[in-house]
Design an enzyme around this catalytic site. Structure first.
Site, short mmCIF file in Angstrom:
data_model
loop_
_atom_site.label_atom_id
_atom_site.label_comp_id
_atom_site.label_asym_id
_atom_site.label_seq_id
_atom_site.Cartn_x
_atom_site.Cartn_y
_atom_site.Cartn_z
CG ASP A 1 72.96 51.14 32.39
OD1 ASP A 1 72.03 50.41 32.00
OD2 ASP A 1 73.43 52.07 31.69
CB ILE B 1 86.11 52.06 19.39
CG1 ILE B 1 86.35 52.73 20.74
CG2 ILE B 1 87.37 51.91 18.60
CD1 ILE B 1 87.29 51.96 21.64
N GLY B 2 82.98 53.40 19.70
CA GLY B 2 81.67 53.06 20.26
C GLY B 2 80.95 54.29 20.75
P1 ADP Z 1 77.99 55.09 27.69
O1 ADP Z 1 78.12 55.57 29.10
O2 ADP Z 1 77.76 56.22 26.76
O3 ADP Z 1 77.01 53.96 27.57
P2 ADP Z 1 80.12 53.16 27.60
O4 ADP Z 1 81.20 53.38 28.59
O5 ADP Z 1 79.09 52.13 27.92
O6 ADP Z 1 79.44 54.55 27.27
O7 ADP Z 1 80.80 52.83 26.19
C1 ADP Z 1 80.04 52.76 25.01
C2 ADP Z 1 80.58 51.71 24.08
O8 ADP Z 1 81.95 51.97 23.76
C3 ADP Z 1 80.62 50.32 24.70
O9 ADP Z 1 79.40 49.66 24.53
C4 ADP Z 1 81.73 49.65 23.92
O10 ADP Z 1 81.24 49.19 22.67
C5 ADP Z 1 82.71 50.78 23.66
N1 ADP Z 1 83.75 50.82 24.70
C6 ADP Z 1 83.69 51.45 25.88
N2 ADP Z 1 84.82 51.32 26.58
C7 ADP Z 1 85.65 50.56 25.83
C8 ADP Z 1 86.99 50.05 26.01
N3 ADP Z 1 87.67 50.32 27.12
N4 ADP Z 1 87.53 49.30 25.03
C9 ADP Z 1 86.82 49.04 23.91
N5 ADP Z 1 85.56 49.48 23.68
C10 ADP Z 1 84.97 50.24 24.62
MG MG Z 2 77.09 52.21 28.36
#
Ligand code: ADP
Ligand code: MG
Length: 520
Positions: A346, A224-225
């Protein structure tokens, strides 16, 4: 030919005389080749009265030319009915009548016989030689058999698993939890959230063994991301949706830090992403690190703002919830089970998630720092990771920040929060026209390239002291007007005069109250 015949007759008479017989010989000698007594290659065989000397042409497969070649063999047929039949080719397999000729009128008479040879119309390879050709068929047959066996095994395996799951479902009365969770005081009908609530009273998360078990039971659905440090997947745990962040193998420190922060006592808050479990497995070069959290189907604030506009009240709900989350994070709670102050480092719209109720939750704590006032120590994470350049405060960009001062980290967070508020406010409508909202844009979209360098940002933010533009239309809307004031106080060049998260939360809360009174 006549001379040799004479000679042979003479020698026959001669030999008979030798054996003391005075009558015409009753034993005839035949030339033999391929059918000699005692397995000799060539020589003589003998027939009695009525026997036959024969010459036969047989076809022999020549592997060099890949054709049948004629080969003449010679020998004796006994003096019985069989001999005669054989002379007609009846009893000799694969031999036609024309391919055999017999005689018995003088010794070695068969040497002069040349039976006709009827050429085969087919060039078919003899069956004995065909065996090598049939090898691929045998291999193919064996492979098909093995495949069928594997397929049947898989079906059996899937069936057994299905049966086991069905039994489990029956056993737990349609609920989703395996037996092992019964002994940790789980309510019979509880959801994952309630389960966490019960077994993590202190707010420091579930027991590690339980976390590990949960991690093992999760089924990954789809990605999803993706962030800089890992890929986030939608997962299912006994039917409930969860988010699973799979850290890149090189990001062990990020996993470690984020897990540590989430497990901090009293970290749980409505506006901080709900932590469920963390797990690490693997050895040597291969390690898999997982972080399991609540899943928010709206995704990040960044994603949400791309295709949603906000009205002033939903903007307020979102903004004040982020401020509430950040305020909780920044605040140290004293007492035996107290909470350290935490700076995020961040903050950006991609690290904020949008909940179903319109509030937001702060996520991604891979860079966070903790601070305990009694020891006056900041545990800056050992990883190389640094914040996102676009959201970096001027003092971070020009390196004038005192990284040993916790206050400084909180103030840098407030600068980033100011930019996030600006991103949201742009998408807020004024009046009731949806088109009045501005297109989504990243902060500084108009002064730096899409992937700005450190130098680009330093020039714009620290040297030229440029800040995002506040559109005039915001003046027509109370909420936007108030928000524009708040964000400018957040991104002030002087960190010490920036608003605190608590202050932003309170101001926005007051605004919320005022607008709801107005609406009433
Ligand atoms: P990173 O540390 O690699 O930046 P993140 O924790 O910021 O990872 O997550 C990356 C992306 O994944 C987020 O920008 C969001 O789009 C998606 N994401 C992260 N956690 C969730 C969640 N709990 N529910 C839905 N989408 C999520
Ligand atoms: Mg992030």
């Amino acid at each position: 030919m006549a001379d040799s015949r004479k000679l042979e007759v003479q020698s026959a008479i001669f030999s008979n005389l030798e054996s003391g017989l005075s009558y015409v010989q009753t034993v005839r000698r035949c030339y033999c080749e391929g059918h000699c007594p005692n397995e000799e290659p060539t020589g003589t065989c003998e027939i009695k009265q009525g026997g036959q000397c024969f010459a036969a042409t047989v076809e022999v497969w020549d592997p060099d030319t890949n054709t049948y070649e004629p080969e003449v063999t010679y020998g004796c047929f006994p003096a019985d009915e069989r001999g005669l039949l054989q002379c007609k080719g009846y009893l000799v397999p694969h031999l036609q009548s024309k391919s055999i000729a017999c005689c018995n009128d003088y010794d070695h008479c068969n040497k002069n016989l040349t039976p006709q040879y009827e050429e085969r119309t087919t060039t078919e390879v003899p069956s004995i030689l065909k065996q090598s050709d049939s090898l691929p068929y045998i291999v193919c047959l064996a492979s098909v058999t093995v495949c069928i066996a594997i397929f049947l095994l898989i079906i059996a395996f899937v069936f057994v698993r299905y049966r086991r799951k069905e039994e489990q479902r029956k056993h737990y009365g349609g609920k989703r939890y395996p037996e092992k969770y019964n002994n940790i005081d789980m309510l019979p009908n509880s959801t994952l959230a309630q389960f966490i609530e019960q077994s993590s009273g202190s707010g420091s998360g579930l027991p590690l063994l339980v976390q590990r078990t949960i991690a093992k039971q999760i089924q990954m659905v789809h990605s999803i991301g993706k962030g800089r440090y890992g890929e986030v997947w939608l997962g299912r745990w006994w039917g409930e949706k969860v988010a699973v962040k799979v850290f890149f193998t090189t990001e062990e420190q990020s996993w470690f830090r984020e897990t540590e922060i989430y497990q901090t006592v009293l970290m749980r808050h409505d506006n901080i992403l709900g932590f469920i479990a963390a797990d690490i497995k693997g050895t040597g070069s291969w390690t898999q690190m997982l972080l399991i959290t609540q899943y928010h189907e709206n995704g990040s604030l960044y994603d949400y703002l791309q295709d949603h506009v906000l009205d002033p009240s939903s903007l307020l709900v979102m903004a004040s919830s982020i401020a509430a989350g950040l305020s909780h994070l920044h605040t140290e709670i004293f007492g035996t089970k107290g909470k350290p102050a935490i700076a995020h480092r961040d903050i950006k719209s991609k690290n904020v998630l949008v909940k179903r109720n319109g509030e937001c939750a702060i996520a991604d704590f891979g860079l966070a720092v903790k601070y305990l006032s009694d020891t006056n120590e900041i545990d800056v994470p050992p990883n190389e990771r640094s914040g996102t350049k676009r959201y970096m405060a001027p003092e971070v960009l020009d390196n004038s920040i005192n990284i040993n001062s916790f206050e400084a980290h909180k103030m840098a967070d407030m600068y980033s929060l100011g930019l996030v508020l600006w991103e949201m406010a742009r998408r807020c409508i004024t009046g009731d026209k949806i088109t009045s909202a501005d297109e989504y844009a990243l902060p500084y979209h108009d002064c730096v390239p899409s992937d700005p360098s450190f130098e680009d940002m330093l020039q714009v933010v620290s040297v030229k002291k440029i800040r995002p533009q506040v559109p005039l239309r915001w003046d027509t809307e109370d909420v936007l007007q108030a928000m524009s004031k708040i964000m400018q106080e957040c991104w002030h060049a002087n960190p010490s005069v920036r608003l605190t998260a608590l202050r932003v939360k309170k101001s926005l809360g007051k605004l919320n109250l005022d607008t709801s009174i107005k609406i009433v």
